[in-house]
Design an enzyme around this catalytic site. Sequence first.
Site, mmCIF file in Angstrom:
data_model
loop_
_atom_site.group_PDB
_atom_site.id
_atom_site.type_symbol
_atom_site.label_atom_id
_atom_site.label_comp_id
_atom_site.label_asym_id
_atom_site.label_seq_id
_atom_site.Cartn_x
_atom_site.Cartn_y
_atom_site.Cartn_z
ATOM 1 N N LYS A 1 22.169 -2.873 48.254
ATOM 2 C CA LYS A 1 21.115 -2.542 49.214
ATOM 3 C C LYS A 1 21.697 -1.957 50.498
ATOM 4 C CE LYS A 1 18.145 -6.199 47.428
ATOM 5 N NZ LYS A 1 17.154 -5.421 46.765
ATOM 6 N N CYS A 2 22.639 -1.056 50.348
ATOM 7 C CA CYS A 2 23.373 -0.487 51.474
ATOM 8 C C CYS A 2 23.120 1.020 51.535
ATOM 9 C CB CYS A 2 24.871 -0.772 51.256
ATOM 10 S SG CYS A 2 25.983 -0.040 52.449
#
Length: 179
Positions: free
Chosen positions: A56-57
């Site tokens: 989730k970057c």
Amino acid sequence: MPRILLAPLFFVASVASANCPPLLDHSFRPLAGKEPVKLCERFEGQVLLVVNTASKCGFTPQYEGLEKLHSELKDKGFAVVGFPSNEFGGQEPGTEDEIKEFCTLTYGVEFPMFEKVQVKGEGATPFYQALAEAGGGEPQWNFHKYLIGKDGAVIAGYGSRVKPDAPELRAAIEAAIAQ
């Protein structure tokens, strides 16, 4: 009779371990797996790009480039090796099964991924402590990369902003493969 058989087996295991480069003398479970794998046995004589990953970057799309790099060069003695980490902004909160599913379904990741680890500070795994001390620097964010030569030594560290297709990274990988 069993004692005679055990001694030679122990000796062979000791010799194999003695040939393992210290940096790669670490074992990790494959992502969502059960049995640990010793890095030096799995990747002996290969050039490695070790990457701490997160799902989730902002850098997560690098999975695509990492897989492409791995796929193009794996037959030349190269491997990308991923280690999920949740240290930077809590961007890898999932279970190992969830991470594996995400990487496979979203980015078609086939390069080796290992268990979720801590990659910086006092709680970092000994492997990541050794990577930082060997000249690759401590990761400052997700998708920090360490290039390791065939001899098991760190060649260089690359920050998160260095993409898998960056000319300087590709040139360093190809030079390491050619050695």
